[in-house]
Motif scaffolding. Structure first.
Motif, PDB file in Angstrom:
ATOM      1  N   UNK A 204       0.765  -1.039   0.031  1.00 23.74           N
ATOM      2  CA  UNK A 204       0.052  -0.057  -0.068  1.00 23.74           C
ATOM      3  C   UNK A 204       0.789   1.329  -0.020  1.00 23.74           C
ATOM      4  N   UNK A 205       0.332   2.189  -0.385  1.00 23.34           N
ATOM      5  CA  UNK A 205       1.226   3.568  -0.671  1.00 23.34           C
ATOM      6  C   UNK A 205       0.481   4.422   0.297  1.00 23.34           C
ATOM      7  N   UNK A 206       1.331   5.151   1.314  1.00 26.45           N
ATOM      8  CA  UNK A 206       0.942   5.766   2.498  1.00 26.45           C
ATOM      9  C   UNK A 206       1.803   6.940   2.502  1.00 26.45           C
ATOM     10  N   UNK A 207       1.287   7.782   3.336  1.00 20.54           N
ATOM     11  CA  UNK A 207       2.343   9.012   3.868  1.00 20.54           C
ATOM     12  C   UNK A 207       2.743   8.785   5.471  1.00 20.54           C
ATOM     13  N   UNK A 208       3.748   9.284   5.644  1.00 23.03           N
ATOM     14  CA  UNK A 208       4.328   9.284   7.105  1.00 23.03           C
ATOM     15  C   UNK A 208       3.098   9.434   8.289  1.00 23.03           C
ATOM     16  N   UNK A 209       2.228  10.656   7.722  1.00 22.37           N
ATOM     17  CA  UNK A 209       1.052  10.859   8.624  1.00 22.37           C
ATOM     18  C   UNK A 209       0.001   9.485   8.698  1.00 22.37           C
ATOM     19  N   UNK A 210      -0.076   8.971   7.380  1.00 29.18           N
ATOM     20  CA  UNK A 210      -0.998   7.559   7.445  1.00 29.18           C
ATOM     21  C   UNK A 210      -0.401   6.569   8.402  1.00 29.18           C
ATOM     22  N   UNK A 211       0.918   6.307   8.353  1.00 29.88           N
ATOM     23  CA  UNK A 211       1.489   5.194   9.223  1.00 29.88           C
ATOM     24  C   UNK A 211       1.232   5.658  10.796  1.00 29.88           C
ATOM     25  N   UNK A 212       1.469   6.881  11.169  1.00 29.63           N
ATOM     26  CA  UNK A 212       1.345   7.398  12.388  1.00 29.63           C
ATOM     27  C   UNK A 212      -0.036   7.157  12.859  1.00 29.63           C
TER      28      UNK A 212
ATOM     29  N   UNK B 122       6.370  -4.242  12.582  1.00 29.13           N
ATOM     30  CA  UNK B 122       7.382  -5.128  13.512  1.00 29.13           C
ATOM     31  C   UNK B 122       6.519  -5.346  14.693  1.00 29.13           C
ATOM     32  N   UNK B 123       5.693  -6.582  14.642  1.00 28.86           N
ATOM     33  CA  UNK B 123       4.973  -6.811  16.095  1.00 28.86           C
ATOM     34  C   UNK B 123       5.678  -6.880  17.116  1.00 28.86           C
ATOM     35  N   UNK B 124       6.971  -7.376  16.948  1.00 28.57           N
ATOM     36  CA  UNK B 124       7.598  -7.716  18.101  1.00 28.57           C
ATOM     37  C   UNK B 124       8.335  -6.698  18.896  1.00 28.57           C
TER      38      UNK B 124
ATOM     39  N   UNK C 109      10.882   0.822  20.712  1.00 32.53           N
ATOM     40  CA  UNK C 109      11.817   1.792  19.626  1.00 32.53           C
ATOM     41  C   UNK C 109      11.079   3.035  19.610  1.00 32.53           C
ATOM     42  N   UNK C 110      11.954   4.165  19.783  1.00 29.17           N
ATOM     43  CA  UNK C 110      11.301   5.419  19.591  1.00 29.17           C
ATOM     44  C   UNK C 110      10.920   5.887  18.159  1.00 29.17           C
ATOM     45  N   UNK C 111      10.155   6.855  17.945  1.00 30.13           N
ATOM     46  CA  UNK C 111       9.815   7.179  16.602  1.00 30.13           C
ATOM     47  C   UNK C 111      11.088   8.076  16.125  1.00 30.13           C
ATOM     48  N   UNK C 112      11.892   8.110  15.137  1.00 32.07           N
ATOM     49  CA  UNK C 112      13.051   8.895  14.442  1.00 32.07           C
ATOM     50  C   UNK C 112      12.758   9.310  13.169  1.00 32.07           C
TER      51      UNK C 112
ATOM     52  N   UNK D 275       9.051   4.368  12.732  1.00 28.96           N
ATOM     53  CA  UNK D 275       7.560   5.344  12.675  1.00 28.96           C
ATOM     54  C   UNK D 275       6.829   4.618  13.589  1.00 28.96           C
ATOM     55  N   UNK D 276       6.172   5.443  14.445  1.00 28.17           N
ATOM     56  CA  UNK D 276       5.545   4.874  15.555  1.00 28.17           C
ATOM     57  C   UNK D 276       4.143   5.365  15.377  1.00 28.17           C
ATOM     58  N   UNK D 277       2.996   4.537  15.418  1.00 28.75           N
ATOM     59  CA  UNK D 277       1.708   4.791  15.291  1.00 28.75           C
ATOM     60  C   UNK D 277       1.023   5.323  16.371  1.00 28.75           C
ATOM     61  N   UNK D 278       0.265   6.399  16.534  1.00 32.99           N
ATOM     62  CA  UNK D 278      -0.278   6.967  17.785  1.00 32.99           C
ATOM     63  C   UNK D 278      -1.231   6.102  18.498  1.00 32.99           C
ATOM     64  N   UNK D 279      -2.293   5.749  17.599  1.00 27.42           N
ATOM     65  CA  UNK D 279      -3.165   4.623  18.285  1.00 27.42           C
ATOM     66  C   UNK D 279      -2.282   3.180  18.334  1.00 27.42           C
ATOM     67  N   UNK D 280      -2.186   2.688  19.535  1.00 26.05           N
ATOM     68  CA  UNK D 280      -1.575   1.364  19.699  1.00 26.05           C
ATOM     69  C   UNK D 280      -0.237   1.067  19.781  1.00 26.05           C
ATOM     70  N   UNK D 281       0.559   2.367  18.976  1.00 27.10           N
ATOM     71  CA  UNK D 281       1.925   2.125  19.271  1.00 27.10           C
ATOM     72  C   UNK D 281       2.572   1.110  18.337  1.00 27.10           C
ATOM     73  N   UNK D 282       1.976   0.908  17.201  1.00 30.71           N
ATOM     74  CA  UNK D 282       2.759  -0.049  16.244  1.00 30.71           C
ATOM     75  C   UNK D 282       3.980   0.649  15.945  1.00 30.71           C
TER      76      UNK D 282
END
Length: 584
Positions: A70-78, A103-105, A109-112, A117-124
């Motif tokens: 899928x094609x996304x933006x960084x905002x979409x990932x977050x 990476x479910x495991x 790791x912090x968002x750099x 990239x760390x998603x705000x809902x759920x912290x994926x």
């Protein structure tokens, strides 16, 4: 889940991304599943690599149609609340393009921005898929003369966290604020070229603190490489910072096994680049350091350091290359050092303790011109004779229009051979309080342009706090000294105030006196087989007014053997009387 959409044409994708990169982005298992139905043979009968690299190309549009990407933006990932491990997420933000995988495991790791990239809902956690080369623009660096310190440091830290890698800095001007950048072990910092990638201290940084290192390598780190960029200290726009008393660097090396290649250092308040603390195995290759407040390159107590093929010019208050305080196994070869405030090349010690004495240095095939004090200065500035700088070779260098050509002070077992020294303001070769030197096969032309002086001057004298005040055991052999000027300024070819020396095979052309044996400190010297173009009254050896008796030597200058053509002894007293002594 973000909306799936097609991106770019097939031809664009083929130009921008290799099949190997697509395969790496998907992962072997995912590629095998996705590609198996696209080919006539089943996946089990045809290896994935053969299918991708031999039979046909697989386009990203086809992968999109298979719901693998899928094609996304960084905002979409977050904002992603339902991440999938089976998908690859292609980020299309300009300058940050690339594939990410969930990476479910990982939940720490912090968002750099660049590789995590760390998603705000759920912290994926979404991890960038890459080949080990990190682009600083992935991390938010702009390169438009805004402060990019944090973004570039995040890229360097991400490389270090992965065990090492390449950090690439595209063309642009990147402002680096205090405390500067730290490069850690197993990391390469690579720009797009000198003058193309510029790391610059911003205007007005002097209002916020003391001068700082633009780049520093990690203390006790190892295996670091920097190349193809410019470090600009911007000292003209930070006038509150003064070179005298400052000790900052464009690049400060504190690590082992460091190579710096094709990097420009300019306008740094103090030193362009160098090694301020003990380090090992450091090399500066084909770099350019100029316009800095103090030295172009500086090193402290280093073992195995090399300066090869660099250019150092117009460094205001100090030397082009300055090496001090106990360096060992140093190589300075093929550099150009011109118009520096003191020396072109300075190899020596300023501490004077026995543990800091420098040794085993090679200074060869360099060009030094227009340096204020000397082209090459090899010296231990302080301490007793036990701390003499030792076992160093100075050979094949060209020294043109410097204050002195080559200056040696408080040295032992140094060879000065095959150098060309021309148009020095003062002495061609100056030797002060040294032992066991070989000065041979040098060419000295039209030196002493400002003051009437000597081509080669060897003497003992108190200097720089040293307790050593004599010279002994010198070989001065096969040198050529020429003064071609209509009014000669070279008063003496060789001026000797030393003991146990051999002076032979030298040629003196022009000037006033060929060889002068002086000061009542000389003893047991053999001066023979030298050739001079001077008139007879001027080509002989002086003895400071001491007249030697026929058949022997006066007590004031004991046991000197001063030969011409291997037969008679000639000398002239200060009163102008020529003496001939037949030696039987």
């Amino acid at each position: 889940m973000a909306k799936q959409e097609h991106i770019r044409s097939d031809s664009d994708w083929n130009a921008a991304m290799s099949r190997r990169a697509v395969l790496a982005a998907m992962g072997t298992a995912g590629a095998a599943m996705a590609l198996g139905n696209l080919f006539s043979a089943p996946a089990s009968a045809q290896p994935v690599a053969d299918a991708v690299y031999v039979n046909r190309k697989t386009t990203p549009n086809e992968l999109m149609n298979m719901d693998c990407c899928v094609t996304v933006t960084l905002a979409d990932l977050r904002a992603e609340s339902s991440p999938s491990e089976s998908l690859r997420y292609y980020v299309r933000d300009e300058g940050k393009e690339g594939f990410f995988a969930y990476d479910a495991s990982d939940n720490v790791s912090p968002d750099n921005t660049g590789t995590v990239v760390v998603a705000t809902p759920g912290g994926a956690r979404f991890k960038r898929i890459h080949d080990g080369t990190l682009n600083v623009k992935w991390f938010g660096a702009a390169g438009d003369a805004t402060d990019d310190t944090i973004a570039i440091q995040n890229a360097l830290d991400a490389a270090a966290l992965a065990g090492g890698g390449i950090v690439h800095i595209p063309p642009g001007t990147y402002h680096i604020s205090s405390p500067g950048l730290t490069v850690k072990s197993n990391t390469s910092l690579i720009g797009a070229g000198r003058g193309v990638t510029i790391l610059q201290v911003p205007d007005g940084a002097d209002a916020f603190g003391n001068p700082y290192n633009v780049i520093v390598t990690e203390a006790s780190g190892a295996n670091i490489y920097a190349a193809h960029l410019t470090v600009d200290g911007n000292r003209q726009q930070n006038a509150l910072w003064q070179p005298i008393g400052s000790a900052n660097y464009g690049l400060a090396v504190r690590s082992r096994f460091v190579v710096v290649y094709d990097v420009e250092f300019k306008d740094v308040v103090a030193n362009g680049a160098g090694v301020p603390v003990a380090a090992e195995h450091v090399a500066f290759l084909h770099c350019y350091s100029h316009g800095n407040g103090k030295k172009g390159f500086h090193s402290g107590a280093v073992k195995h350091i090399s300066f090869i093929g660099n250019m150092c010019s117009d460094n205001e208050h100090d030397s082009g290359i300055g090496m001090h305080q106990g360096m060992q196994e140093a190589v300075i070869i093929g550099n150009i050092c011109c118009n520096n405030g003191t020396y072109g090349i300075h190899v020596g010690d300023s501490l004077g303790s026995a543990t800091s004495a420098s040794r085993n240095c090679i200074v060869a095939d360099n060009q030094c011109s227009g340096n204020a004090i000397a082209g090459i200065f090899v010296a231990a500035r302080e301490g007793a004779s036990t701390t003499l700088l030792s076992e160093t070779t100075v050979s094949g260098n060209i020294c043109l229009r410097n204050g002195y050509g080559i200056n040696l002070m408080n040295c032992r077992a140094v060879q000065v051979t095959g150098n060309t020294i021309k148009e020095s303001k003062h002495l061609g070769i100056s030797v002060i309080s040294c032992d066991d030197l070989i000065i041979a096969n040098n060419i000295l032309i039209d030196n002493c342009t400002v003051s009437n002086s000597k081509a080669i001057d060897i003497r003992g004298a108190a200097n720089s706090g040293s307790t050593k005040t004599d010279c002994k055991r010198m070989i001065v052999q096969n040198n050529i000294m020429k003064d071609t000027r209509e009014t000669p300024l070279q008063t003496t070819g060789i001026n000797l105030s030393a003991t146990d020396c051999v002076v032979s095979g030298n040629i003196v052309h022009g000037g006033h006196t060929a060889i002068r044996n002086v000061e009542g400190l000389t003893a047991r010297n053999a001066i023979f087989g030298n050739i001079s173009s001077l008139p007879m009254d001027d080509q002989f050896v002086y003895a400071d007014g001491v007249e030697l008796a026929d058949g022997g030597a006066a007590a004031q200058v004991p046991n000197n053997a001063l030969f011409r053509n291997g037969n008679d002894l000639f000398y002239k007293t200060d009163s102008g009387v020529v003496k001939t002594i037949a030696l039987n």
